[in-house]
Design a protein around this motif. Structure first.
Motif, short mmCIF file in Angstrom:
data_model
loop_
_atom_site.label_atom_id
_atom_site.label_comp_id
_atom_site.label_asym_id
_atom_site.label_seq_id
_atom_site.Cartn_x
_atom_site.Cartn_y
_atom_site.Cartn_z
N THR A 80 -3.26 12.46 2.81
CA THR A 80 -2.47 11.39 2.08
C THR A 80 -3.29 11.62 0.67
O THR A 80 -4.16 11.97 0.31
CB THR A 80 -2.55 9.99 2.53
OG1 THR A 80 -3.91 9.51 2.48
CG2 THR A 80 -2.13 9.87 3.97
N LYS A 114 -14.95 -0.72 6.47
CA LYS A 114 -13.85 -0.57 7.89
C LYS A 114 -14.37 -1.46 9.09
O LYS A 114 -13.84 -2.05 9.62
CB LYS A 114 -13.61 0.66 8.27
CG LYS A 114 -12.62 1.42 6.95
CD LYS A 114 -11.42 0.98 6.87
CE LYS A 114 -10.41 1.63 6.06
NZ LYS A 114 -9.16 0.80 5.50
N GLY A 117 0.83 -1.13 0.12
CA GLY A 117 0.12 -0.07 -0.07
C GLY A 117 0.80 1.36 -0.16
O GLY A 117 0.17 2.46 0.26
N ILE A 131 -5.51 11.92 7.91
CA ILE A 131 -4.11 12.18 7.39
C ILE A 131 -4.18 12.65 5.94
O ILE A 131 -4.75 12.05 5.28
CB ILE A 131 -3.02 11.40 7.77
CG1 ILE A 131 -2.86 10.70 9.31
CG2 ILE A 131 -1.71 11.73 7.25
CD1 ILE A 131 -2.17 9.47 9.71
N SER A 159 2.29 8.43 2.07
CA SER A 159 1.36 7.29 2.62
C SER A 159 1.69 6.98 3.85
O SER A 159 2.88 7.05 4.38
CB SER A 159 1.88 6.23 1.74
OG SER A 159 1.42 6.39 0.20
N ILE A 160 0.63 6.39 4.55
CA ILE A 160 0.73 5.75 5.77
C ILE A 160 1.57 4.52 6.12
O ILE A 160 2.33 4.55 6.91
CB ILE A 160 -0.69 5.41 6.54
CG1 ILE A 160 -1.47 6.46 6.82
CG2 ILE A 160 -0.72 4.54 7.82
CD1 ILE A 160 -3.03 6.22 7.15
#
Ligand code: NAD
Ligand code: 0WE
Length: 265
Positions: A195, A164, A15, A193, A21-22
């Motif tokens: 992104t 989720k 990912g 966040i 990106s996280i």
């Protein structure tokens, strides 16, 4: 900081799109702690961004994987098996929905986007676990990313919230199934966040501001905040933790209502 916590451990980061990106925050934390990393990316367009980031962390193992394609997942894990023969941890930082349905009302969600969103954002973690467990020994660890929109309605998160919620439930079932082999499965519920996955979302700036104002820490979290907590969950420091959903959100999820005389009002 925690220089050798992950020494000798080999992990797959799924990912990574760019340095916002996280997955990048998590990868940096794990590499700094001594882990050896492999990366998977979706689509050739991302390859040119991911290669230099992987190299920055000493990794030359950058492999394609579209988690909507079973053969692609099989090919990814065949390559990991070929290169390492084993795997200590997996980070699943993948989620996707039609952004045109991440606005307006949830009730207007199409069957096609509901199905695609659940496939990419939920089932893909189970599909990855199915392959990863074959390469893992006791002490292995898997981590996915979720959001508070699974627990409470967050405006326009819509079908991603339903996804989720399913992802968080799947973490518990995977924890039970893989726990017998000493493999832990957890989630981090990250605060908003900015992104790539957040871009193109209407009023995201408002969402960030709202979280900053209403979080106990009075700030938004960063990918480095998430990276440090991910390092804990992926490492032996969390040897007794599985099936957990760790909120890394500056405390937002614990606040019901702020005191009206709060000094910063
Ligand atoms: N940004 C936030 O506010 C936030 C908050 C909580 C949780 N999350 C979750 O964190 C995870 C990482 O998202 P991010 O914010 O770092 O954004 P990002 O856009 O950097 O990462 C999302 C990744 O998903 C990948 N992806 C999408 N469809 C794919 C497919 N079919 N096959 C393989 N990869 C695919 C993209 O290529 C991208 O690398 C997601 O699960 C997201 O839902 C994000
Ligand atoms: C926070 C928040 C996020 C970030 N987050 C938690 C996420 O999980 C990202 C979800 C997401 C999934 N698929 C797509 C996009 C975002 C935008 C680009 C695209 O084409 N598809 O997304 C929101 C959407 C609506 C409301 C809030 C949020």
């Amino acid at each position: 900081m925690s220089s050798q916590l992950m020494a000798g451990k080999r992990g797959l980061i799924m990912g990574l799109a760019n340095d916002k990106s996280i997955a990048w925050g998590i990868a940096k934390a794990c590499a700094e702690a001594g882990a050896e990393l492999a990366f998977s990316y979706q689509g050739d367009a991302l390859r040119k961004r991911v290669d230099p980031l992987a190299a920055q962390l000493g990794s030359d193992t950058v492999l394609p994987c579209d988690v909507g394609d079973e053969a692609s997942i099989d090919a990814l894990f065949a390559a990991i098996k070929e290169k390492w023969g084993a795997l200590d941890f997996v980070v699943h930082a993948i989620g996707f929905s039609d952004k045109n349905e991440l606005r307006g009302r949830y009730v207007d969600t199409s069957r096609a986007n509901f199905t695609m969103t659940m496939d990419i954002s939920v089932y893909s973690f189970t599909a990855v676990a199915k392959r990863a467990e074959k390469l893992m020994q006791p002490g292995g660890s898997m981590l996915t990313l979720t959001y508070y929109g699974a627990e409470q309605v967050m405006p326009h998160y819509n079908v991603m919230g339903v996804a989720k919620a399913a992802l968080e439930a799947s973490v518990k079932y995977l924890a039970e199934d893989l726990g017998k082999d000493g493999i832990r499965v957890n989630a981090i519920s990250a605060g908003p966040i900015k992104t790539l996955a957040a871009s193109g979302i209407g009023d995201f700036r408002y969402i960030m501001k709202w979280n900053e104002y209403n979080s106990p820490l009075r700030r938004n979290v960063t990918t480095d905040d998430v990276g440090k907590s991910a390092l804990y969950l992926l490492s032996d420091l969390a040897s007794g933790v599985t099936g957990e959903n760790l909120h890394v959100d500056a405390g937002y999820h614990v606040v019901g209502m702020k005191a009206v005389d709060a000094p910063d009002i």
